[in-house]
Design an enzyme around this catalytic site. Structure first.
Site, PDB file in Angstrom:
ATOM      1  N   LYS A 180       0.839  -1.191   0.000  1.00 39.74           N
ATOM      2  CA  LYS A 180       0.000   0.000   0.000  1.00 39.74           C
ATOM      3  C   LYS A 180       0.878   1.247   0.000  1.00 39.74           C
ATOM      4  O   LYS A 180       1.993   1.167   0.515  1.00 39.74           O
ATOM      5  CB  LYS A 180      -0.972   0.046   1.172  1.00 39.74           C
ATOM      6  CG  LYS A 180      -0.473  -0.394   2.537  1.00 39.74           C
ATOM      7  CD  LYS A 180       0.670   0.284   3.214  1.00 39.74           C
ATOM      8  CE  LYS A 180       0.696   1.745   3.474  1.00 39.74           C
ATOM      9  NZ  LYS A 180       1.927   2.172   4.186  1.00 39.74           N
ATOM     10  N   TYR A 200      -4.764   3.939   5.907  1.00 39.04           N
ATOM     11  CA  TYR A 200      -5.398   2.989   6.833  1.00 39.04           C
ATOM     12  C   TYR A 200      -6.707   3.555   7.373  1.00 39.04           C
ATOM     13  O   TYR A 200      -7.641   2.820   7.674  1.00 39.04           O
ATOM     14  CB  TYR A 200      -4.471   2.692   8.020  1.00 39.04           C
ATOM     15  CG  TYR A 200      -3.279   1.842   7.669  1.00 39.04           C
ATOM     16  CD1 TYR A 200      -3.360   0.451   7.712  1.00 39.04           C
ATOM     17  CD2 TYR A 200      -2.068   2.413   7.310  1.00 39.04           C
ATOM     18  CE1 TYR A 200      -2.263  -0.342   7.413  1.00 39.04           C
ATOM     19  CE2 TYR A 200      -0.971   1.631   6.998  1.00 39.04           C
ATOM     20  CZ  TYR A 200      -1.076   0.261   7.042  1.00 39.04           C
ATOM     21  OH  TYR A 200       0.000  -0.520   6.733  1.00 39.04           O
TER      22      TYR A 200
HETATM   23  P1  NAD Z   1      12.212   0.951   3.158  1.00 39.15           P
HETATM   24  O1  NAD Z   1      12.774   2.254   2.793  1.00 39.15           O
HETATM   25  O2  NAD Z   1      12.645   0.359   4.462  1.00 39.15           O
HETATM   26  O3  NAD Z   1      12.514  -0.121   2.013  1.00 39.15           O
HETATM   27  C1  NAD Z   1      12.457   0.209   0.657  1.00 39.15           C
HETATM   28  C2  NAD Z   1      13.345  -0.727  -0.114  1.00 39.15           C
HETATM   29  O4  NAD Z   1      13.339  -0.327  -1.483  1.00 39.15           O
HETATM   30  C3  NAD Z   1      14.805  -0.685   0.352  1.00 39.15           C
HETATM   31  O5  NAD Z   1      15.308  -1.996   0.421  1.00 39.15           O
HETATM   32  C4  NAD Z   1      15.507   0.074  -0.740  1.00 39.15           C
HETATM   33  O6  NAD Z   1      16.862  -0.309  -0.894  1.00 39.15           O
HETATM   34  C5  NAD Z   1      14.675  -0.326  -1.951  1.00 39.15           C
HETATM   35  N1  NAD Z   1      14.839   0.578  -3.080  1.00 39.15           N
HETATM   36  C6  NAD Z   1      15.033   0.182  -4.351  1.00 39.15           C
HETATM   37  N2  NAD Z   1      15.161   1.231  -5.162  1.00 39.15           N
HETATM   38  C7  NAD Z   1      15.059   2.322  -4.391  1.00 39.15           C
HETATM   39  C8  NAD Z   1      15.110   3.708  -4.662  1.00 39.15           C
HETATM   40  N3  NAD Z   1      15.309   4.191  -5.902  1.00 39.15           N
HETATM   41  N4  NAD Z   1      14.971   4.561  -3.632  1.00 39.15           N
HETATM   42  C9  NAD Z   1      14.750   4.113  -2.378  1.00 39.15           C
HETATM   43  N5  NAD Z   1      14.680   2.794  -2.059  1.00 39.15           N
HETATM   44  C10 NAD Z   1      14.841   1.908  -3.055  1.00 39.15           C
HETATM   45  O7  NAD Z   1      10.631   1.088   3.106  1.00 39.15           O
HETATM   46  P2  NAD Z   1       9.553   0.126   3.761  1.00 39.15           P
HETATM   47  O8  NAD Z   1       9.139   0.703   5.063  1.00 39.15           O
HETATM   48  O9  NAD Z   1      10.017  -1.256   3.728  1.00 39.15           O
HETATM   49  O10 NAD Z   1       8.314   0.361   2.750  1.00 39.15           O
HETATM   50  C11 NAD Z   1       8.269  -0.281   1.502  1.00 39.15           C
HETATM   51  C12 NAD Z   1       6.801  -0.368   1.051  1.00 39.15           C
HETATM   52  O11 NAD Z   1       6.084  -1.132   2.001  1.00 39.15           O
HETATM   53  C13 NAD Z   1       6.094   0.979   0.978  1.00 39.15           C
HETATM   54  O12 NAD Z   1       5.204   0.984  -0.099  1.00 39.15           O
HETATM   55  C14 NAD Z   1       5.315   1.059   2.271  1.00 39.15           C
HETATM   56  O13 NAD Z   1       4.136   1.835   2.157  1.00 39.15           O
HETATM   57  C15 NAD Z   1       4.983  -0.390   2.499  1.00 39.15           C
HETATM   58  N6  NAD Z   1       4.811  -0.730   3.920  1.00 39.15           N
HETATM   59  C16 NAD Z   1       3.691  -1.398   4.269  1.00 39.15           C
HETATM   60  C17 NAD Z   1       3.476  -1.728   5.577  1.00 39.15           C
HETATM   61  C18 NAD Z   1       2.246  -2.483   5.968  1.00 39.15           C
HETATM   62  O14 NAD Z   1       1.989  -2.626   7.152  1.00 39.15           O
HETATM   63  N7  NAD Z   1       1.477  -3.004   5.013  1.00 39.15           N
HETATM   64  C19 NAD Z   1       4.404  -1.372   6.549  1.00 39.15           C
HETATM   65  C20 NAD Z   1       5.551  -0.709   6.151  1.00 39.15           C
HETATM   66  C21 NAD Z   1       5.748  -0.380   4.823  1.00 39.15           C
END
Ligand code: NAD
Length: 362
Positions: free
Chosen positions: A133, A217
């Site tokens: 999401k 949410y």
């Molecule tokens: P994060 O920043 O921790 O992870 C993002 C990942 O994408 C990293 O591994 C990063 O290296 C990679 N990546 C690849 N290309 C990139 C770029 N050009 N710039 C930045 N990062 C790049 O983020 P996250 O918290 O893991 O969130 C990722 C997704 O998951 C988002 O869409 C977020 O909304 C979603 N999310 C959902 C929940 C849930 O409860 N459903 C919880 C947290 C995050």
């Protein structure tokens, strides 16, 4: 079902994740069915701390590939999940996953602006997709993703884990049954204090901001408790830190009107912590607080407190989706169409906020 009996059923059933599957109509795999293979795309915080570990608890799916741009992350993932070199992809060779029959589902866990690209690439590789999401940056993109799913003949799902959480399931059940009468008012908020100023969540091009990250949410909560689609939105955006939130929304408050006359008052913030859902109906109320976390959720109605155990939402969600793919038993409203409905509301909220709270009809 009588409430106490229902609670007892849930409690005894949710004691272990395997048993709780029966509640979802999930049956153990027959010998001819193997577990579905999932590829995680993006090994950031959510994939590393939640989804990977959840895939060690799932019954119907398992981790079969990772896609990462960070070579330093590969050894620990290989060790923890028993992966070999041919199960590791990077963003350049990701499309060759088409040749990997072990992978049935690609799970996109990337920053929001990358959701569409990797979803479309996964469909071109003939895989089903779970996309985190918000589904996309806006409703136009979400529509493109749904169309790509249709053309590929592959399913699109969104990472809406709360549909598999027992408090939320019970709130939805009580609302649909009108146990407390017609819903008059929904009130909800989700926000936290973001500390890292270099986060993609603070950058516009990545689809950052409070509404896209956590406000979604609250939109979900209002829609699945009231059980209708909002017909109009009024929204205002406020900033207390113009430097940190130069590019994205820090705090938005918005109201949604529903066809029945129910009103939702909602808040989201990346600077202040809030996490609750409140449904006020003619003859009572329901409150969850905290409500949207993947940690412990708690709540009560006007008459009694909920006593459901904590579950692994991500494991149940991925198993619910796998069950849908294996048996055709419906998943719990976590499809691309549900993601699109939220994107339409998000578009309307941004439109209203940029017009100083002018009412936007959806
Ligand atoms: P994060 O920043 O921790 O992870 C993002 C990942 O994408 C990293 O591994 C990063 O290296 C990679 N990546 C690849 N290309 C990139 C770029 N050009 N710039 C930045 N990062 C790049 O983020 P996250 O918290 O893991 O969130 C990722 C997704 O998951 C988002 O869409 C977020 O909304 C979603 N999310 C959902 C929940 C849930 O409860 N459903 C919880 C947290 C995050």
């Amino acid at each position: 079902m009588h409430r106490r009996k229902f609670n007892k059923t849930i409690l005894t059933s949710l004691g272990a994740i395997g048993i709780s599957h029966s509640l979802l109509g999930i049956k153990p795999l027959s010998p001819k069915n193997k577990k579905l293979g999932i590829a995680l795309v993006g090994l950031g915080n959510y994939a590393t701390k939640q989804l990977g570990p959840a895939l060690l608890e799932t019954s119907l799916c398992e981790l079969k590939a990772i896609v990462t741009g960070s070579a330093s992350k590969i050894p620990q993932w290989k060790k923890k999940y028993g992966l070999s070199d041919n199960q590791v992809y990077n963003y350049e060779n990701f499309d060759t996953i088409i040749n990997n029959p072990e992978v049935d589902i690609v799970y996109v866990v990337l920053p929001n602006n990358m959701h569409k690209e990797y979803t479309l690439r996964a469909f071109r590789a003939n895989k089903h997709v779970i996309c985190e999401k918000p589904l996309a940056l806006n409703a136009i993109e979400a529509n493109e993703m749904i169309e790509a799913s249709r053309l590929a003949g592959r399913e699109l799902y969104v990472g809406y884990r709360l549909h598999y959480e027992p408090h939320h399931q019970e709130v939805i059940r009580l609302c649909r049954k009108k146990t407390f009468g017609r819903i008059k008012h929904f009130e909800g908020g989700f926000g936290f204090h973001i500390r890292n100023s270099n986060q993609w969540r603070l950058k516009k091009q990545y689809g950052g901001g409070a509404l896209m990250d956590v406000g979604i949410y609250v939109i979900q909560g209002a829609r699945y408790t009231i059980g209708e689609e909002p017909i109009s939105v009024t929204a205002r955006e406020y900033k207390t830190d113009n430097i940190k939130f130069k590019e994205v929304d820090e705090l938005i408050v918005w109201q949604m009107e529903f066809p029945s006359g129910a009103i939702a008052s909602c808040t989201t913030s990346l600077a202040a912590s809030t996490n609750h859902l409140y449904v006020a109906a003619e003859k009572g109320f329901i409150r969850l607080s905290p409500s949207y976390t993947y940690g412990k959720i708690s709540g009560y109605t006007r008459k009694y407190a909920f006593d459901f155990q904590q579950v692994n939402q991500q494991a149940l969600h991925m198993d619910g989706i796998s069950n849908h793919l294996i048996t055709g038993i419906p998943h719990l409203n976590t499809g691309g169409d549900e993601g699109l409905r939220d994107m339409k509301v998000i578009d309307a909220i941004f439109k209203s906020a940029s017009a100083n709270g002018k009412k936007v009809v959806i």
